[in-house]
Design an enzyme around this catalytic site. Structure first.
Site, short mmCIF file in Angstrom:
data_model
loop_
_atom_site.label_atom_id
_atom_site.label_comp_id
_atom_site.label_asym_id
_atom_site.label_seq_id
_atom_site.Cartn_x
_atom_site.Cartn_y
_atom_site.Cartn_z
N LYS A 108 22.31 -52.02 83.87
CA LYS A 108 23.55 -52.27 82.88
C LYS A 108 23.91 -53.77 82.80
CE LYS A 108 25.10 -49.36 79.69
NZ LYS A 108 24.27 -48.14 79.49
N GLY A 220 34.28 -41.04 67.87
CA GLY A 220 33.71 -42.28 67.97
C GLY A 220 32.66 -42.36 67.07
N GLY A 222 30.43 -45.16 66.01
CA GLY A 222 29.72 -46.10 66.18
C GLY A 222 28.31 -45.69 65.89
N ASN A 223 27.24 -46.27 66.37
CA ASN A 223 26.00 -45.76 66.18
C ASN A 223 25.79 -44.37 66.50
OD1 ASN A 223 23.15 -45.32 67.73
ND2 ASN A 223 22.80 -46.95 66.28
N ALA A 224 26.01 -44.10 67.56
CA ALA A 224 25.76 -42.67 68.02
C ALA A 224 26.55 -41.42 67.43
CB ALA A 224 26.08 -42.53 69.52
N GLY A 225 27.67 -42.04 67.03
CA GLY A 225 28.66 -41.10 66.36
C GLY A 225 28.22 -40.95 64.63
N1 GLU Z 1 22.55 -48.33 75.91
C1 GLU Z 1 21.89 -47.27 75.74
C2 GLU Z 1 22.15 -46.12 76.61
O1 GLU Z 1 23.38 -46.17 77.35
C3 GLU Z 1 20.46 -47.31 75.59
C4 GLU Z 1 19.60 -48.12 76.90
C5 GLU Z 1 18.22 -48.34 76.56
O2 GLU Z 1 18.01 -48.27 75.42
O3 GLU Z 1 17.81 -49.35 77.47
O4 GLU Z 1 21.30 -45.14 77.16
#
Ligand code: GLU
Length: 417
Positions: A108, A220, A222-225
């Site tokens: 990360k 939330g 954003g993208n996921a929400g």
């Molecule tokens: N950021 C996303 C996660 O937390 C996707 C990570 C990725 O695609 O490598 O799973």
């Protein structure tokens, strides 16, 4: 109130691992390896701001574990980013890639910044600066970043371009979540939410819950929400309430996800969406709904509010929204938690498909991506469910058991030293 130490995400990640390790009788040597990140890089990124001054931003990349393949995980731009948050998220990526059984490890990245106060030019220079510093440890065979909180396909495009400058040629597989025009995958945009939907669908089957008559709330936006609101809505469930960092809105008769997304994109918030009443983030979590979708940040469900949560299913689209104390309360109360690194693994799964397509230089159509994602998520859901029955544990501990077993086996086969 929970102490700062109790809410330290990396301490939480270690605590979750320790619990699973004890139940599964994990080899102590392998347990010790898995408690700490393999490698981390701390960088300072100088950026020329629009007013001519230079600002230096702090950035991190944590490569948690690569026993099963190259490290994989997003990059967050957030004002409250800390190294311990990035460590925790990198650990969760390791379990995430393992639980869906894709041949990748976990990593990360994070930059301490407030993108909401930066111009597009400043963001581009920061994104390129991050790659100038961290690029040396990235590559399709080493570590592959992706979008996360407050980063997006445009930022991935700038980063991919900067990496191309370092290399002297374009390497699309170094980063995922790119725009389709430059090697992104069909279906990556809503992949986190779509994957979450597949796990919610399976959980509903298990609990005999009819999604067509179900209600849900999303924290939330954003993208996921945004995408989970849309996809669960398409499946027939009724969206009751939504919140973002500025506040929330509720309408018991239902909210139209498409119109709400348009409104959010225009106004930067869901607050004051016509035909709704105001609701706080805190109130949203305690609403009487069938499915609660925390889709924002860590530590939203704690020992303080867990006793008041009324949902039947908690689908964790966010990373780390539930503290270990809240987890225990939910398990005792019979609330079914779909744990983060299972529930939100759709994003990284389609990221994996993206890398495969980049390396193959052959691209799939959307139905193929959806079908392959469905297979991966459904299999992971029932693998975890089987472990939960076998060990008589909560779904999160079961997900750890499945994932840690796979990583441990890779370490064992490769040999530790
Ligand atoms: N950021 C996303 C996660 O937390 C996707 C990570 C990725 O695609 O490598 O799973």
């Amino acid at each position: 109130m929970a102490s700062k130490e109790e809410l330290n995400p990396f301490k939480i990640a270690q605590k979750q691992l320790d619990k699973a390790a004890e139940i599964m009788k994990l080899d102590p040597g392998i347990h010790a390896v898995l408690r700490e990140p393999m490698r981390e890089l701390h960088v300072s990124i100088p950026v020329k701001m629009d007013d001519g001054t230079v600002k230096v931003f702090k950035g991190f990349r944590v490569q948690y574990n690569d026993a099963r393949g190259p490290c994989k995980g997003g990059i967050r731009f957030h004002p409250e980013e800390t190294i311990d948050t990035v460590r925790a998220l990198a650990a969760w990526m390791t379990w995430k890639t393992a639980v869906v059984n894709i041949p990748l490890g976990g990593g990360k990245g994070g930059v301490v910044c407030n993108p909401k106060e930066m111009s597009a030019g400043e963001l581009e220079r920061l994104s390129r600066g991050y790659i100038d510093q961290v690029g040396r440890i990235l590559g399709p065979e080493k570590d592959i970043p992706a979008p996360d909180v407050y980063t997006n396909p445009q930022i991935m495009a700038w980063m991919a371009d900067e990496f191309a400058k370092l290399k002297g040629y374009y390497v699309p597989g170094v980063i995922t979540g790119k725009p389709v025009e430059i090697g992104g995958s069909e279906g990556r945009g809503d992949a986190t939410a779509r994957g979450a939907y597949y796990t919610i669908r399976e959980a509903a089957k298990k609990l005999n819950l009819d999604l067509k008559n179900a209600t849900f709330a999303v924290q939330g936006f954003g993208n996921a929400g945004q995408f989970i609101a849309k996809i669960l809505g398409e499946a027939g469930a009724k969206l009751i309430a939504v919140s973002d960092s500025k506040g929330g809105v509720i309408n018991r008769d239902g909210l139209d996800p498409e119109r709400l997304i348009d409104y959010k994109l225009k106004n930067g918030t869901v607050v004051d969406f016509p035909g709704t009443s105001a609701i706080t983030n805190k109130e949203l979590l305690e609403l009487d709904v069938d499915i609660l979708c925390p889709s924002a940040l860590e530590n939203q469900l704690t020992k303080e509010n867990a006793p008041h949560v009324k949902a039947k299913i908690i689908a964790e689209l966010a990373n780390g929204p539930t503290t270990p104390e809240a987890d225990e309360i939910f398990f005792e109360r019979g609330i079914f938690v779909i744990p983060d690194f299972l529930c939100n693994a759709g994003g990284v799964t389609v990221s994996y498909f993206e890398v495969v397509q980049n390396i193959y230089n052959f691209y799939w159509d959307l139905p193929t991506v959806h079908e392959m994602l469905d297979k991966k998520m459904t299999k992971a859901f029932w693998d975890v469910d089987k472990a939960a029955e076998e060990y008589k544990v909560d779904p999160r501990t079961a997900a750890y058991i499945v994932a840690v077993n796979r990583v441990a086996e890779a370490i064992r086969l490769r040999g530790i030293a």
